[in-house]
Design a protein around this motif. Sequence first.
Motif, PDB file in Angstrom:
ATOM      1  N   THR A  73     -22.893 -62.351  40.605  1.00 39.55           N
ATOM      2  CA  THR A  73     -24.190 -62.996  40.410  1.00 39.55           C
ATOM      3  C   THR A  73     -24.173 -64.001  39.261  1.00 39.55           C
ATOM      4  OG1 THR A  73     -24.897 -61.145  39.028  1.00 39.55           O
ATOM      5  CG2 THR A  73     -25.487 -61.066  41.366  1.00 39.55           C
ATOM      6  N   ALA A  74     -22.986 -64.417  38.830  1.00 37.08           N
ATOM      7  CA  ALA A  74     -22.890 -65.408  37.760  1.00 37.08           C
ATOM      8  C   ALA A  74     -23.449 -66.741  38.241  1.00 37.08           C
ATOM      9  CB  ALA A  74     -21.436 -65.578  37.331  1.00 37.08           C
ATOM     10  N   GLU A  75     -23.916 -67.522  37.293  1.00 38.10           N
ATOM     11  CA  GLU A  75     -24.558 -68.800  37.626  1.00 38.10           C
ATOM     12  C   GLU A  75     -23.643 -69.725  38.428  1.00 38.10           C
ATOM     13  OE1 GLU A  75     -27.581 -71.381  37.993  1.00 38.10           O
ATOM     14  OE2 GLU A  75     -27.766 -69.489  36.905  1.00 38.10           O
ATOM     15  N   GLU A  76     -22.355 -69.799  38.061  1.00 37.79           N
ATOM     16  CA  GLU A  76     -21.443 -70.710  38.763  1.00 37.79           C
ATOM     17  C   GLU A  76     -21.082 -70.219  40.164  1.00 37.79           C
ATOM     18  OE1 GLU A  76     -19.066 -68.076  35.994  1.00 37.79           O
ATOM     19  OE2 GLU A  76     -20.624 -69.558  35.630  1.00 37.79           O
ATOM     20  N   ARG A  78     -23.435 -68.751  42.182  1.00 37.58           N
ATOM     21  CA  ARG A  78     -24.686 -68.576  42.920  1.00 37.58           C
ATOM     22  C   ARG A  78     -24.652 -69.219  44.297  1.00 37.58           C
ATOM     23  NH1 ARG A  78     -29.224 -67.455  39.718  1.00 37.58           N
ATOM     24  NH2 ARG A  78     -27.568 -66.211  38.852  1.00 37.58           N
TER      25      ARG A  78
END
Length: 112
Positions: A73-76, A78
Amino acid sequence: MYKQSSIHSSAGTSHGSSRSYLVGFMLSVLLTLIPFALVMFPSLPRTITAWLVVALGVIQIVVHLKFFLHLDTAEEQRWNLIALIFSAVIILLLVGLSLWIMDSIHNNMLAH
């Protein structure tokens, strides 16, 4: 001693450490051997064995996504995760609706 380092791509995303790959590999082997043993040495009813094999297969998919494809679920990650979920929904719809249509055709053929 043992230095853990993550390899980063040009996009800045982590590709995991050797330890991460080793843990993923061990979990994958374990999640393959358990269903194999359940089928080769049947000790449970067939329906329970089938559901256990399916459940362990789903768990193995999650292990592969986490440890080898590094989806989380890390931003990069997504957009990759959204694309994966979208693809899974489309595949489930195609397979589910195809099975529903085939069952309906089968039932209609028996009625006539």
